[in-house]
Design a protein around this motif. Structure first.
Motif, PDB file in Angstrom:
ATOM      1  N   PRO A 140     -44.354   0.305   4.588  1.00 44.99           N
ATOM      2  CA  PRO A 140     -43.585  -0.915   4.349  1.00 44.99           C
ATOM      3  C   PRO A 140     -42.105  -0.683   4.653  1.00 44.99           C
ATOM      4  CG  PRO A 140     -44.113   0.145   2.278  1.00 44.99           C
ATOM      5  CD  PRO A 140     -44.790   0.947   3.336  1.00 44.99           C
ATOM      6  N   TYR A 141     -41.408  -1.766   4.946  1.00 46.59           N
ATOM      7  CA  TYR A 141     -39.982  -1.693   5.282  1.00 46.59           C
ATOM      8  C   TYR A 141     -39.173  -2.466   4.251  1.00 46.59           C
ATOM      9  CZ  TYR A 141     -41.507   0.022   9.861  1.00 46.59           C
ATOM     10  OH  TYR A 141     -42.066   0.757  10.874  1.00 46.59           O
ATOM     11  N   CYS A 142     -37.856  -2.325   4.326  1.00 47.78           N
ATOM     12  CA  CYS A 142     -36.970  -3.081   3.446  1.00 47.78           C
ATOM     13  C   CYS A 142     -35.677  -3.405   4.181  1.00 47.78           C
ATOM     14  CB  CYS A 142     -36.660  -2.307   2.167  1.00 47.78           C
ATOM     15  SG  CYS A 142     -35.875  -0.706   2.417  1.00 47.78           S
ATOM     16  N   VAL A 143     -35.070  -4.522   3.820  1.00 46.35           N
ATOM     17  CA  VAL A 143     -33.701  -4.803   4.252  1.00 46.35           C
ATOM     18  C   VAL A 143     -32.792  -4.423   3.099  1.00 46.35           C
ATOM     19  CG1 VAL A 143     -34.239  -6.618   5.922  1.00 46.35           C
ATOM     20  CG2 VAL A 143     -33.885  -7.228   3.526  1.00 46.35           C
ATOM     21  N   ALA A 155     -42.114  13.686   7.295  1.00 47.25           N
ATOM     22  CA  ALA A 155     -43.281  13.696   6.404  1.00 47.25           C
ATOM     23  C   ALA A 155     -43.426  12.351   5.704  1.00 47.25           C
ATOM     24  CB  ALA A 155     -43.121  14.800   5.355  1.00 47.25           C
ATOM     25  N   ALA A 156     -44.634  12.073   5.253  1.00 47.75           N
ATOM     26  CA  ALA A 156     -44.865  10.901   4.400  1.00 47.75           C
ATOM     27  C   ALA A 156     -44.299  11.182   3.011  1.00 47.75           C
ATOM     28  CB  ALA A 156     -46.356  10.602   4.315  1.00 47.75           C
ATOM     29  N   CYS A 157     -43.990  10.129   2.298  1.00 50.40           N
ATOM     30  CA  CYS A 157     -43.397  10.292   0.970  1.00 50.40           C
ATOM     31  C   CYS A 157     -44.425  10.759  -0.063  1.00 50.40           C
ATOM     32  CB  CYS A 157     -42.749   8.983   0.531  1.00 50.40           C
ATOM     33  SG  CYS A 157     -41.447   8.401   1.638  1.00 50.40           S
ATOM     34  N   ASP A 158     -45.704  10.546   0.216  1.00 46.54           N
ATOM     35  CA  ASP A 158     -46.747  11.009  -0.709  1.00 46.54           C
ATOM     36  C   ASP A 158     -47.438  12.253  -0.170  1.00 46.54           C
ATOM     37  OD1 ASP A 158     -48.134   9.892   1.403  1.00 46.54           O
ATOM     38  OD2 ASP A 158     -49.568   8.806   0.154  1.00 46.54           O
ATOM     39  N   ARG A 183     -43.335   5.746   3.103  1.00 49.99           N
ATOM     40  CA  ARG A 183     -44.592   5.922   3.828  1.00 49.99           C
ATOM     41  C   ARG A 183     -45.563   6.583   2.870  1.00 49.99           C
ATOM     42  NH1 ARG A 183     -45.290   8.054   9.961  1.00 49.99           N
ATOM     43  NH2 ARG A 183     -45.238   5.811  10.332  1.00 49.99           N
ATOM     44  N   ALA A 184     -46.643   5.861   2.533  1.00 49.24           N
ATOM     45  CA  ALA A 184     -47.608   6.367   1.554  1.00 49.24           C
ATOM     46  C   ALA A 184     -48.953   5.706   1.805  1.00 49.24           C
ATOM     47  CB  ALA A 184     -47.138   6.076   0.129  1.00 49.24           C
TER      48      ALA A 184
END
Length: 477
Positions: free
Chosen positions: A279-282, A201-204, A273-274
């Motif tokens: 967007p991604y992160c390291v 699922a998306a976070c929002d 995910r919203a």
């Protein structure tokens, strides 16, 4: 006014806050948890204790708030797994905590697939992540039921649904990072083919409803804990970074829509995910932070975590500590590494050891900042910091000195649930941007570097040599 019940189900406790867009945090309840540390690297939790802590803390927070809540948000540990029965919801195993190292044998068997796993998932083949623990659990504990991360089990008890969120799924070693979808080849690689996996699922997204805390309300704002803190601290643009100082320390830097594969020993995950975007992160991890402070307490070197600053020397007098009490994570990935002190003399006192541990923690995080710079092409210009140990001015100043960046201390001790709450607010009002939901904040304290760049470089070189020696010794053991 829209109040959100946001729950942070963590390793050493569960925290529930009721946060109102107008009034801020209006209620807080916490339930402590103690993982069982076993011989052989096992770290376990009682799943029923996790669920009880979520229900008890959430209900107490709602009672204390004295106002209705519009939604429930949940942040989770990320890589802690268990087996459970989808029909009854009953746990069929203990929960294997993210710190559990017993799946090292699984990773050793798959060593030739390290590059393939990294390219597909953005992660390192290590027991820290979910899939090796899931495979170990299936081999040694039970073949019954389903095996998932704890968030899926908790959400099932709240809503009856079988879901996880995109950020948590990206911590599994089973997700195609580019597609944000489960990967059948990876499932087969870990011997998990045929395993039912939850919907991503998306976070929002509103994933269901619950009556667990009073009248029926939506459940939304599902996210892994460290990414939730990234949201709360406003790290919403590429290059912004934060570090959470908890049981371990976790440094994350936003890379935007590009799932950068780290060339510097870090890992890459979905940030969130919203609003239809991903967007991604390291990120890089330090396994023992608050747990290293507890070690100091157990030895009687400090009375409590709040007494760190009073117990620490102004200068470590050449004593260096590599606090690898549970191995070294990024960028060494040396699970066998052990802690070490060097530079001890007959004049070394307790206060030198305390400061050396704090500087050792800060040095690991400074190394992660340097690796972020290698991946993004530029270093973070500031580091945002949250977590209980940000109360230690000695640790925060050591961080600023060694990393040579200003450290902005987040003004609340509750970044993780506040990030989840912001995403839940976006789920209730799709017209609301994440920036609007997070709002603006000002640091409680800013620690600027006091060391010269030359002194910091000299320290980091000496410390890195000690860390490399610790990692090499662990490999020989």
């Amino acid at each position: 006014m829209t109040a959100i019940l946001a729950i942070d189900q963590g390793t050493s406790g569960t925290k529930a806050v009721v946060v109102d867009a107008e009034d801020g945090i209006v209620a807080l309840a916490e339930e402590p948890l103690r993982p069982a540390y076993l011989s052989g690297g096992g770290v376990e939790q009682d799943p029923r204790a996790l669920l009880d802590s979520v229900l008890d803390a959430g209900r107490r927070a709602v009672r204390e708030a004295g106002r209705p809540v519009a939604a429930v948000a949940l942040a989770n540990q990320g890589e802690t797994v268990l087996a459970w029965d989808r029909t009854t919801g009953a746990p069929l195993s203990t929960a294997l905590v993210w710190q559990d190292r017993r799946a090292e044998s699984v990773c050793a068997e798959l060593a030739e697939h390290r590059e393939r796993c990294a390219a597909r998932t953005g992660l390192v083949l290590d027991p820290y992540f979910s899939a090796p623990k899931m495979a170990w659990l299936r081999r040694h504990l039970t073949r019954d039921g389903v095996v998932t991360t704890t968030d899926t089990w908790l959400v099932h008890h709240l809503t009856g649904q079988f879901v996880t969120d995109a950020s948590t799924a990206s911590r599994s070693l089973l997700l195609d990072l580019d597609k944000v979808a489960w990967d059948d080849e990876l499932l087969a690689l870990f011997g998990l083919e045929g395993e039912p996996l939850p919907r991503i699922a998306a976070c929002d997204e509103i994933v269901g409803t619950t009556r667990a805390f009073g009248p029926e309300v939506p459940v939304a704002g599902l996210i892994v804990d460290q990414q939730a803190a990234l949201v709360a601290e406003g790290c919403l643009t590429p290059g912004t970074a934060k570090c959470t100082y908890g049981t371990g320390a976790f440094l994350l830097a936003n890379t935007g829509p590009d799932p950068v594969r780290s060339s510097a020993g870090l890992t890459t995950s979905v940030a969130w995910r919203a609003a239809g975007e991903t967007p991604y992160c390291v990120d890089g991890q330090v396994y023992t932070v608050a747990s290293a402070v507890r070690w100091l307490q157990d030895l009687g070197l400090v009375g409590s975590a709040t007494g760190l600053d009073a117990a620490a020397a102004a200068d470590a007098e050449g004593v260096l500590c590599v606090p690898a009490f549970a191995g070294l994570a990024a960028p060494w990935w040396a699970p066998g590494a052990t802690a070490s002190f060097t530079g001890l003399t007959l004049s070394t006192r307790r206060e030198h050891l305390v400061l050396a541990v704090l500087q050792g923690i800060a040095a690991q995080i400074a190394e992660l900042c340097a690796r972020v710079a290698a991946d993004l092409g530029h270093p973070p210009t500031r580091l945002r910091a949250d977590g209980g140990l940000t109360r230690s001015a000695a640790l925060m100043q050591a961080q600023a000195d060694i990393a040579q960046v200003p450290v902005d201390v987040y003004p609340h001790a509750h970044a993780t649930p506040l990030g989840a709450a912001a995403l839940a607010r976006c789920a209730l009002d799709p017209a609301l941007t994440l920036e609007e939901a997070v709002g603006d904040w000002q640091p409680a304290t800013v620690h600027h570097p006091r060391w010269s760049a030359d002194r910091a470089a000299e320290f980091r070189t000496a410390w890195a040599q000690a860390a490399t020696a610790s990692a090499a010794e662990g490999e020989r053991a």
